[in-house]
Design an enzyme around this catalytic site. Structure first.
Site, mmCIF file in Angstrom:
data_model
loop_
_atom_site.group_PDB
_atom_site.id
_atom_site.type_symbol
_atom_site.label_atom_id
_atom_site.label_comp_id
_atom_site.label_asym_id
_atom_site.label_seq_id
_atom_site.Cartn_x
_atom_site.Cartn_y
_atom_site.Cartn_z
ATOM 1 C CG ASN A 10 14.822 -23.688 31.298
ATOM 2 O OD1 ASN A 10 15.931 -24.051 30.909
ATOM 3 N ND2 ASN A 10 13.691 -24.216 30.846
ATOM 4 C CD1 TRP A 11 19.754 -18.831 32.181
ATOM 5 C CD2 TRP A 11 21.910 -19.344 31.853
ATOM 6 N NE1 TRP A 11 20.501 -18.023 32.997
ATOM 7 C CE2 TRP A 11 21.835 -18.314 32.816
ATOM 8 C CE3 TRP A 11 23.177 -19.824 31.497
ATOM 9 C CZ2 TRP A 11 22.963 -17.761 33.429
ATOM 10 C CZ3 TRP A 11 24.304 -19.275 32.103
ATOM 11 C CH2 TRP A 11 24.197 -18.252 33.050
ATOM 12 C CE LYS A 12 12.838 -22.358 27.908
ATOM 13 N NZ LYS A 12 11.553 -22.161 27.236
ATOM 14 C CG HIS A 103 10.777 -27.484 29.854
ATOM 15 N ND1 HIS A 103 10.371 -27.198 28.578
ATOM 16 C CD2 HIS A 103 10.794 -26.308 30.524
ATOM 17 C CE1 HIS A 103 10.147 -25.889 28.481
ATOM 18 N NE2 HIS A 103 10.399 -25.330 29.653
ATOM 19 C CD GLU A 105 11.280 -25.273 25.492
ATOM 20 O OE1 GLU A 105 12.437 -25.384 25.928
ATOM 21 O OE2 GLU A 105 10.639 -24.204 25.524
ATOM 22 C CD GLU A 175 7.629 -24.114 32.783
ATOM 23 O OE1 GLU A 175 8.143 -23.024 33.078
ATOM 24 O OE2 GLU A 175 8.070 -24.851 31.883
ATOM 25 N N GLY A 181 7.097 -18.930 26.181
ATOM 26 C CA GLY A 181 7.738 -18.228 25.066
ATOM 27 C C GLY A 181 6.781 -17.488 24.146
ATOM 28 C CB SER A 221 5.072 -15.348 28.948
ATOM 29 O OG SER A 221 5.206 -15.954 27.677
ATOM 30 N N GLY A 242 12.170 -18.454 31.683
ATOM 31 C CA GLY A 242 12.956 -18.802 30.497
ATOM 32 C C GLY A 242 13.596 -17.564 29.895
ATOM 33 N N GLY A 243 12.979 -17.037 28.845
ATOM 34 C CA GLY A 243 13.533 -15.902 28.089
ATOM 35 C C GLY A 243 14.041 -14.756 28.945
#
Ligand code: PGA
Length: 260
Positions: A10-12, A103, A105, A175, A181, A221, A242-243
């Protein structure tokens, strides 16, 4: 369950340029050549989908693991006067096979309610793609012992109206919001327990054979150090990253350690 783990990137809202997106995608594609027993889905911002789609069509020749495209979101209608929105059919036309839905977010910053998420999930299934439904509790809900209640309610409301026949397309990503994050990933034992809990809820809502077959992923994470345990010890079927998916080297390392 014996299947290839599914690793979703997930590159966001990253990276900032087309050339960086191409570079990251090509590095993952190249790195994937050595690992056959894994399926990787890249979910970039919408604007990069056509460009990366063109790059991924050479996939067959690489002989490595499967690499496909997914989306981070979509609208629930297929076409019409909805300024600024992207429809599931448009995503399908760009060779997307998966769409992340719900998600945290999106729930938090864009006020997506359970009703909205349910509409989007059904639209994705109708367009013959797989929704990756994200569910998870907040830190406070966990501390108050409400995790089970939160997850059950999300599943009940987000899956409303989805028939048994349509269920096979759905993937569920656990999640926990407190793990996203933050560098504080959920413990392996806890993630295994939650995986079993999700299966128990799906058994009640649908049936035991359906619950046994559903793919449950973990996200929050994830890095190359903790990734393998979620698959090999907690017996989950994949990861939502993600990150760490923005660093090609780290992401390929994750692919390597989960590849069975
Ligand atoms: P993270 O994000 O890996 O950066 O924690 C996961 C996600 O939001 O899907």
């Amino acid at each position: 369950m014996n299947m290839k783990p599914l690793v979703i990137a997930n590159w966001k809202m990253n990276p900032l340029t087309v050339s960086e997106a191409k570079c990251l995608f090509n590095s993952v594609k190249k790195g994937l050549r050595d690992f056959k027993k894994v399926e990787v889905v890249i979910c970039p911002p919408f604007i990069y989908l056509p460009i990366l789609g063109a790059l991924s069509s050479a996939r067959q020749k690489t002989g490595g693991g499967k690499l496909v495209l997914g989306s981070q979101n979509c609208f629930w209608e297929q076409k019409g006067a909805y300024t600024g929105e992207i429809s599931p059919d448009q995503l399908l036309d760009l060779a997307c096979q998966y769409v992340i839905i719900g998600h945290s977010e999106r729930r938090r910053y864009f006020q997506e309610t359970d009703e909205i998420i349910n509409k989007k999930l059904r639209a994705v299934i109708k367009a013959k793609m797989s929704p990756i439904l994200c569910i998870g509790e907040a830190k406070k809900e966990r501390e108050q012992g409400n995790t089970e209640k939160v997850l059950r309610n999300q599943l009940i409301f987000n899956l409303k109206g989805v028939s048994k026949a349509k269920f096979s397309k759905i993937i569920i990503a656990y999640e926990p919001i407190w793990a996203i994050g933050t560098g504080k990933a959920c413990g392996v034992e806890e993630s295994q327990k939650i995986g079993l809990l999700i299966r128990k809820i799906i058994t009640k809502l649908y049936s035991s054979p359906i619950a046994k077959k559903i793919r449950i992923l973990y996200g929050g994470s994830v890095n190359s150090k903790n990734a393998a345990a979620y698959i090999k010890e907690a017996h989950l079927q994949g990861l939502l990253v993600g990150g760490a998916s923005l660093n090609a080297k780290e992401f390929i390392e994750i692919i390597k350690v989960v590849s069975v």
